[in-house]
Write an enzyme that holds these catalytic residues in place. Structure first.
Site, PDB file in Angstrom:
ATOM      1  N   LYS A   1     -26.895  38.856  19.023  1.00 33.29           N
ATOM      2  CA  LYS A   1     -27.209  39.534  20.214  1.00 33.29           C
ATOM      3  C   LYS A   1     -26.993  41.160  21.321  1.00 33.29           C
ATOM      4  CE  LYS A   1     -25.977  37.957  24.966  1.00 33.29           C
ATOM      5  NZ  LYS A   1     -25.027  37.010  25.778  1.00 33.29           N
TER       6      LYS A   1
ATOM      7  N   PHE B   1     -18.275  31.181  19.287  1.00 33.84           N
ATOM      8  CA  PHE B   1     -18.748  30.927  19.705  1.00 33.84           C
ATOM      9  C   PHE B   1     -20.267  29.352  19.964  1.00 33.84           C
ATOM     10  CE2 PHE B   1     -21.020  28.717  24.343  1.00 33.84           C
ATOM     11  CZ  PHE B   1     -20.553  27.646  23.881  1.00 33.84           C
ATOM     12  N   GLN B   2     -21.064  29.158  19.742  1.00 36.13           N
ATOM     13  CA  GLN B   2     -22.417  28.837  19.331  1.00 36.13           C
ATOM     14  C   GLN B   2     -22.955  29.625  18.241  1.00 36.13           C
ATOM     15  OE1 GLN B   2     -25.104  28.787  23.232  1.00 36.13           O
ATOM     16  NE2 GLN B   2     -24.216  27.081  23.070  1.00 36.13           N
TER      17      GLN B   2
END
Lengths: 190, 597
Positions: free
Chosen positions: B181, B131-132
């Site tokens: 992240k 996702f993204q």
């Protein structure tokens, strides 16, 4: 005209795509591109053959130099060089043709590296001409499969060491010391 | 290590500190002297945003929330153009990062130092179409000077330092750092006392003094010398030296779009901008000179027109930092590669004091024939855009707080700004020259205003471009009523495209009429005072009111619709083959001001 260029670059993820991307973006025409290790750990060596004129090749060199990961670029087109490429050819054989093929390969100082009942793999290393000429001959027997590299090249004669821009890590590596990632931090990277 | 700052004293070895990757980002920025970052948060950059709060609380860093990531890049760009420091923008992975791309390309094309930080999906998810997730390093590589994907927290400090170094040193540009992240969340060792060693990065090539001597010899022999100066002069802060040089040898100066104001435009030796919408005499000068001294510019097609007909009578000297630009479009007779801050001071003493009266006389005659119809000093009965720009100059050029900064968008108004605003200072005009990005004006003006809160900053945009980024009006309010003034040159068309359609497509106005909202009401919705102006006699008072009103102000200049930018060199034509402007001119007297740098 064809030009042979050598570029040295930091062996980083994505460096090949940076070089290829720049070439595509600037509409330069690459005939062949070979990349592999160089004598310095962490530094890859790329041999290009580009098609164009002096001005275009100058642009190729300057634009390559602007890539941060590219440490050095050299145009060896006007020097005496040794350029070699390699091909492996799987050629169809039968009892009648096998001996003749072996003979031809021997003349070309190639090697038979694999033999099956109905085919053989021929390996040849040489100048572009020699490889092409053997491939042409083998074609008469039926080429089933072929893989051919572009040339890799080196300038003949004495190596001028000074042309390299060394770094602390590079010097350490040249002295045989191991430059692990901690070393990279001490010095700020290759 | 910065060359222009001199060799910094070797930093005392630092005691490494353990911290999270997220914090390293901000720690590095504080070390780099960053004060403001422009960005938009999202999932993959959340740890970094979380780590930002103590820095904001201590007043070390200030984050500006944009309404679209493209504008984060433009704001960082505007900041960087105004200050010469590195601008910083930040976005999340995927759409956040891809939205940045236009802004980064804009900055890179115009050699503006920008560092972009983007979040990326966790290392384990890389390449899984998570996702993204988007391949930000791949997407941004063609529009960046360099970029990084960070997958190991211990590499982060060095990469951040390299990013700022590469963005700033040599010909400035954009560096993007894409940080996974999990790297932001991981603890690592932070120190910042690295010595940068990048063997493949040669920001400041050695100057060959022999080339400088050759250049000087050519200049000293020239009968009709001409300087063509670009953005490089501004980047090297060599305005004074350039002025000293051209005054010593009496050499007229033509500038590129980004070179606007390199020497004061009211100076008798200034011929203003050349190229596609340059004045006829400026282009004529380029075509007629016998020695063309190109300084810090790259022979863009908008300045050269048809290359094989460009400056055919001239020997070309090219002063340029980026050696890839030398010989790219024009092969110079004398290349002088290196920092202008070295080459121009080296050149100056070698240049003889000369006078070139016949040449200047000739230029004066050409100027007389074809110069700007300075309609602007006259009464006009219709509201035409050049008049608005001229009035803007009258209203702002003596502004307290320093020379006003005009930030334009892209199109007709941009060219009118260049022609009718007299730029007497370097760095007065911020504009997207290379990429020609519509929507640049408002966000870049916000960046410039934040850099210089006390200076008068005007965003000048067309009705088309303004609507591309008008959402950033919200930023003006959220940042405590930033005093950015906005002038919309509203002609109901995508004017420049319409002009091309008029000239080259038989007036088939496909896709160029623009419906706009009532900009005064729109401003009201953003709680920004605004005025609409429809008559020439309202222009001056409206500008005065805008300037006198504290905080932001917006003026919607509803100008005459089908006005063209003259002169114009058709794309692909030689620069002296131009469509001329009809009327006579009134010359400006030199005001004697010096460049600000």
């Amino acid at each position: 005209m064809k030009y042979t260029l050598i570029a040295w670059m930091r062996d980083k993820p994505g460096v090949l795509s940076r070089v290829a991307g720049m070439m595509r973006r600037r509409n330069f025409n690459i005939d062949s591109l070979q990349v592999g290790h160089s004598e310095a750990p962490g530094i890859s060596r790329m041999t290009f053959v580009v098609d164009g004129n002096d001005r275009m090749v100058d642009q190729v060199i300057q634009q390559l130099r602007k890539l941060v990961d590219v440490t050095q670029v050299e145009n060896i087109s006007e020097q005496p060089i040794v350029a070699r490429e390699m091909a492996m050819v799987r050629v169809a054989t039968n009892a009648d043709t096998r001996a003749e093929i072996v003979q031809i390969v021997n003349i070309y100082r190639g090697e038979i590296v694999d033999v099956a009942l109905d085919s053989m793999i021929v390996q040849i290393v040489g100048s572009e001409d020699r490889v092409a000429s053997l491939v042409d001959l083998l074609d008469n027997f039926g080429i089933l499969e072929m893989v051919r590299t572009g040339p890799v090249a080196m300038a003949r004669g004495r190596l001028e060491r000074s042309r390299r821009r060394g770094t602390a890590v590079w010097r350490a590596q040249a002295d045989g010391r191991d430059a692990v990632s901690t070393e990279r931090f001490k010095t700020g990277g290759v | 290590m910065s060359k222009r700052n001199g060799k910094a004293a070797k930093a005392a070895p630092e005691i490494p500190v353990q911290m999270k990757g997220a914090q390293m980002i901000w720690e590095a920025m504080v070390r780099e002297g960053v004060r403001v970052v422009y960005g938009h948060p999202g999932g993959a950059i959340l740890p970094a945003y979380d780590a930002l709060s103590p820095y904001e609380a201590e007043g070390k860093l200030h984050h500006v929330l944009v309404r679209h990531e493209q504008c984060a890049a433009h704001m960082a760009d505007g900041w960087a153009r105004a200050t010469g420091e590195v601008g910083v923008c930040i976005a999340t992975s995927g759409p956040g990062a891809t939205n940045l791309v236009t802004g980064l390309a804009t900055a890179q094309m115009d050699s503006v130092p920008v560092v972009a930080i983007t979040g990326q999906v966790p290392t384990k998810l890389l390449g899984t179409d998570a996702f993204q997730e988007s391949d930000v390093v791949g997407v941004s590589a063609p529009v960046c000077k360099h970029n990084y994907l960070v997958t190991d927290v211990n590499e982060l400090p060095l990469i951040l330092k390299e990013a700022f170094y590469i963005a700033r040193e040599g010909r400035p540009g954009v560096v993007l750092v894409d940080i996974c992240k999990d790297v932001q969340n991981a603890e690592g060792t932070f120190r910042y006392d690295f010595e940068i060693e990048l063997p493949g990065f040669e920001p400041w090539p050695n100057v060959d003094l022999e080339c400088v001597r050759k250049a000087a010899a050519l200049i000293n022999q020239a009968e009709r010398p001409l300087v063509l100066s670009g953005h490089g002069v501004q980047l090297a802060r060599m305005g004074h030296e350039l002025l000293a040089l051209v005054e010593k040898a009496e050499i007229p100066v033509v500038t590129t779009l980004l070179g606007t104001g390199n020497i004061p435009e009211s100076h008798p030796l200034s011929l203003g901008m050349g190229g596609m919408h340059g004045e006829a005499y400026a282009n004529q000068a380029v075509q007629s000179c016998d020695v063309l001294i190109a300084v810090g510019m790259r022979f863009d097609d908008r300045i050269t027109g048809r290359l094989d007909k460009f400056a055919k009578q001239a020997k070309v000297i090219h002063f340029e930092l980026d050696r890839a630009e030398v010989g790219k479009n024009i092969v110079p007779d004398v290349p002088v590669i290196g920092d202008l801050a070295e080459t121009l001071p080296a050149l100056l003493p070698l240049i003889e004091e000369r006078r070139h009266q016949p040449w200047l006389q000739q230029l004066k005659e050409w100027k007389g024939e074809t110069a700007q119809s300075d309609i602007l000093n006259y009464e006009v009965d219709e509201l035409i855009p050049p008049y608005v720009i001229r009035q803007l100059w009258f209203a702002t050029h003596n502004a307290p707080g320093g020379p006003p900064i005009i930030v334009t968008d892209v199109g007709q108004h941009q060219m009118w700004e260049c022609q009718y605003f007299t730029h007497d200072h370097v760095g007065q005009l911020l504009t997207s020259g290379g990429l020609g990005t519509m929507g640049f004006a408002l966000p870049a003006a916000i960046g410039a205003q934040m850099a210089y809160p006390e200076r008068l900053v005007w965003a000048v945009a067309g009705d088309g471009g303004f609507q591309m980024t008008l959402q950033e009006l919200a930023v003006i309010k959220q940042e405590h009523n930033l005093p950015v003034k906005v002038a919309i040159i509203n002609n109901g068309f995508l004017g420049m495209v319409r002009q091309w359609q008029q000239f080259f497509y038989d007036k088939r106005y496909t896709g160029t009429p623009v419906w706009s909202p009532d900009f005064v009401q729109l401003a009201a919705a953003y709680q920004i005072p605004a005025l609409a102006v429809t008559r020439p006699d309202e222009v001056g008072p409206a500008l005065e009111k805008a300037i006198a009103t504290p905080g932001p102000f917006l003026i919607d200049f509803r100008v005459k619709e089908e006005v063209n930018v003259y002169p114009m060199v058709a794309p692909g034509a030689a620069v002296d083959q131009l469509i001329r402007r009809p009327k006579p001119a009134v010359m400006q007297e030199y005001s004697g001001v010096q460049p600000s740098w």
